[in-house]
Design an enzyme around this catalytic site. Sequence first.
Site, mmCIF file in Angstrom:
data_model
loop_
_atom_site.group_PDB
_atom_site.id
_atom_site.type_symbol
_atom_site.label_atom_id
_atom_site.label_comp_id
_atom_site.label_asym_id
_atom_site.label_seq_id
_atom_site.Cartn_x
_atom_site.Cartn_y
_atom_site.Cartn_z
ATOM 1 N N THR A 45 0.820 -1.211 0.000
ATOM 2 C CA THR A 45 0.000 0.000 0.000
ATOM 3 C C THR A 45 0.853 1.261 0.000
ATOM 4 O O THR A 45 0.483 2.270 -0.614
ATOM 5 C CB THR A 45 -0.933 0.011 1.223
ATOM 6 O OG1 THR A 45 -1.806 -1.124 1.146
ATOM 7 C CG2 THR A 45 -1.775 1.267 1.277
ATOM 8 N N SER A 91 1.444 -7.471 -0.743
ATOM 9 C CA SER A 91 2.136 -8.390 0.159
ATOM 10 C C SER A 91 1.564 -9.800 0.142
ATOM 11 O O SER A 91 2.237 -10.743 0.557
ATOM 12 C CB SER A 91 2.146 -7.835 1.585
ATOM 13 O OG SER A 91 0.844 -7.760 2.119
ATOM 14 N N THR A 124 1.101 -4.226 4.318
ATOM 15 C CA THR A 124 0.798 -4.574 5.706
ATOM 16 C C THR A 124 0.097 -5.915 5.875
ATOM 17 O O THR A 124 0.130 -6.493 6.966
ATOM 18 C CB THR A 124 -0.063 -3.477 6.362
ATOM 19 O OG1 THR A 124 -1.292 -3.342 5.633
ATOM 20 C CG2 THR A 124 0.675 -2.154 6.407
ATOM 21 N N ASP A 125 -0.542 -6.419 4.821
ATOM 22 C CA ASP A 125 -1.338 -7.645 4.982
ATOM 23 C C ASP A 125 -0.491 -8.828 5.450
ATOM 24 O O ASP A 125 -0.954 -9.651 6.241
ATOM 25 C CB ASP A 125 -2.050 -7.996 3.683
ATOM 26 C CG ASP A 125 -3.243 -7.091 3.407
ATOM 27 O OD1 ASP A 125 -3.606 -6.307 4.308
ATOM 28 O OD2 ASP A 125 -3.793 -7.150 2.296
#
Length: 357
Positions: A45, A91, A124-125
């Site tokens: 992101t 990710s 971030t996932d």
Amino acid sequence: MFLFKPSVGYLALLCIWLPIAGANRSCEKVHEGLPNVTIFATGGTIASRASSNTQTTNYKVGIGIEALLDAVPEICNISNVSGVQVSNVDSASINGTILLDLTARLKAELANPSVHGVVVTHGTDTLEETAFFLELVLNSTKPVVVTGAMRPSTALSADGPLNLYQAVKLAASKTAFDRGVMIVLNDRIGSAYTSTKNHANSLDTFHANEQGQLGFFIDQTPKFYYSSSKPQSKPHFDVSGQRALPPVDILYGHQESNSHLIRASIESGAKGIIFAGVGAGGWSLDGLKDAQGLYNQSGIPMVFSRRTNDGFAGGDSIYSFQMTSGFLNPQKSRVMLQLALNAGSTNDEIRNIFNTQ
């Protein structure tokens, strides 16, 4: 100036990342009094754009390291920064090939006496998985900081630029040595060993609810709550020269779980299975019977974690084949099991690793 700098694994990845792999970007001027920090960009992101400044979902990855640095020119006032593009993907698409290539690059950079610390930008996932992986395979006292963003670069109040600034500030800090891999988002400093993503959308999402945070940023200066310490019984794994990692699947527990998925996982090539069990790692009696039979046939390790956000999976098991994950959640258990299998650990050795978590 933009330089093309091939590294370990580059040629194998050329067909995937031709537009971005190996790209390098640095501050225009080098200041002798500033620490040297290298940023390794992987996508996510923080490197994404949306169609409007109010859109915070359904954006697309594609911004390179040069744009990330251009968005935060103040970074060059606190560090001599150089940037390397490792990949540029969301990710969820990070895989063992990327992780092993990233590890080789980081180890080489951290071995350079002139480098003070490193930063990894990441979606971030699965950020916690990569950070946990790096915690287990890197063996350096220098600061290693993983950061990302919850809003794309085009959003109102995009969080990526400040997160990146703080990550560099931490990597350049003398107080950040010997603290392991750290996660920085939303002013908070967390341990890669214990932190997890707790919310799909909120900026304040990375926490270790039980173990707590390592520190906080005040006026963009890192303030640690405690002196440096290490997690108990943390193993270290050497992945030097590796090109792939053993496949490990996670099966999610729920009422009427389909035990045929255990067989399907094994038949599709899994070398280990993590069960995201109910409660503290529970599974149905019928499912456990099926798992026991498949374990007897295959011998692959089966580790029972918990689908609950926090807690301990352990204690007495119904069947002797069951291993339990302790405080590790399913996704971190998967990383641990992958690395243990890659190291050639026996099932008894794997059981001992998890019993100390």
